[in-house]
Design a protein around this motif. Structure first.
Motif: not given
Length: 252
Positions: A205-212, A225-238
């Motif tokens: 399923h395709r999305y244009a933005r992670f927040h969606d 993406t070119h965006a920084d991926v915070p440590a919290g996002q890596w942890e949340a999506l273990h």
């Protein structure tokens, strides 16, 4: 418009040690003039007239394996599958380092990627060799057989770089090939990443933005993406997240 990412041509070698194998290799060499030939001196005359570089050896094929592994990215053996497995076994290191190894049977009916089929490109080369020989490619890599996203090499032809722990790549690959729902988020890079002739599987399923992305609905997320991926996002999506970094110039 940006220039396409340059991918160096693989160093290719055709290896033949039987009369029929040498004949098949000579035929294939006509379509692959960039390929080198490695053959028993006994069958070297069968390659007279081909434009390819020919190395004829007098000893045992096992003594040629280490130099072949060091010199080439793809090695096509016109030798039995069992013999090739035994020959290459002492030289194996890892899927990130080993060359692609392909076997063609002596009748030229089947083309089998044996080693580094996916990451090393032997699957794709097996399909090309099979097409040139009029043979059938025998693929066993799950993502290729299932015609779905190859998580570990997605976008490689576009210069994309995978950014994720190896365990994430392993876990997410399993989710993909098992047909679980996957969110594909593309915020950067070329849209021409899907290169298979079949449609994108309906589990992607395709999305244009992670927040969606409603994360609770998906087994895993692939995020371009070119965006920084915070440590919290890596942890949340273990172990459920794989990030791809396209070249910055590709978005220029």
């Amino acid at each position: 418009m940006s220039e396409p990412t340059h991918i160096a041509a693989p160093r290719l070698c055709l290896v033949a040690i039987t009369k029929h194998g040498a004949a098949l290799a000579a035929h294939l060499a006509g379509d692959l003039p960039e390929a080198d030939i490695c053959t028993s001196a006994k069958f070297a005359p069968q390659f007279a007239g081909v434009p390819n570089a020919v190395h004829a050896y007098d000893g045992a094929l096992r003594d040629e394996i280490a130099p072949l592994f060091a010199a080439y990215d793809q090695i096509v053996f016109f030798v039995s599958l069992g013999a090739v497995v035994r020959l290459i076994a002492p030289h194996l290191r890892s899927k990130d380092e080993d060359p692609g190894v392909i076997v063609v049977d002596d009748a030229g009916q089947y083309v089998i990627p044996v080693l580094s089929g996916h990451v090393g490109g032997a699957n794709a080369w097996s399909e090309r060799v099979a097409d040139l020989l009029g043979a059938a490619p025998v693929l066993t890599t799950a993502s290729d057989v299932g015609r779905t996203i190859p998580v570990d090499i997605l976008g490689r032809h576009l210069g994309w770089r995978v950014e994720a722990p190896k365990i994430n790549v392993t876990r997410v690959s399993a989710h993909v090939v098992n047909g679980e729902p996957i969110a594909f988020v593309q915020e950067a890079g070329s849209p021409d990443w899907w290169t298979r002739p079949t449609p994108l599987p309906d589990t992607i399923h395709r999305y244009a933005r992670f927040h969606d992305v409603p994360l609770e609905r998906y087994a895993a997320v692939l995020w371009v993406t070119h965006a920084d991926v915070p440590a919290g996002q890596w942890e949340a999506l273990h172990e459920r997240l794989v990030v791809y970094r396209p070249p910055l110039e590709a978005d220029a």
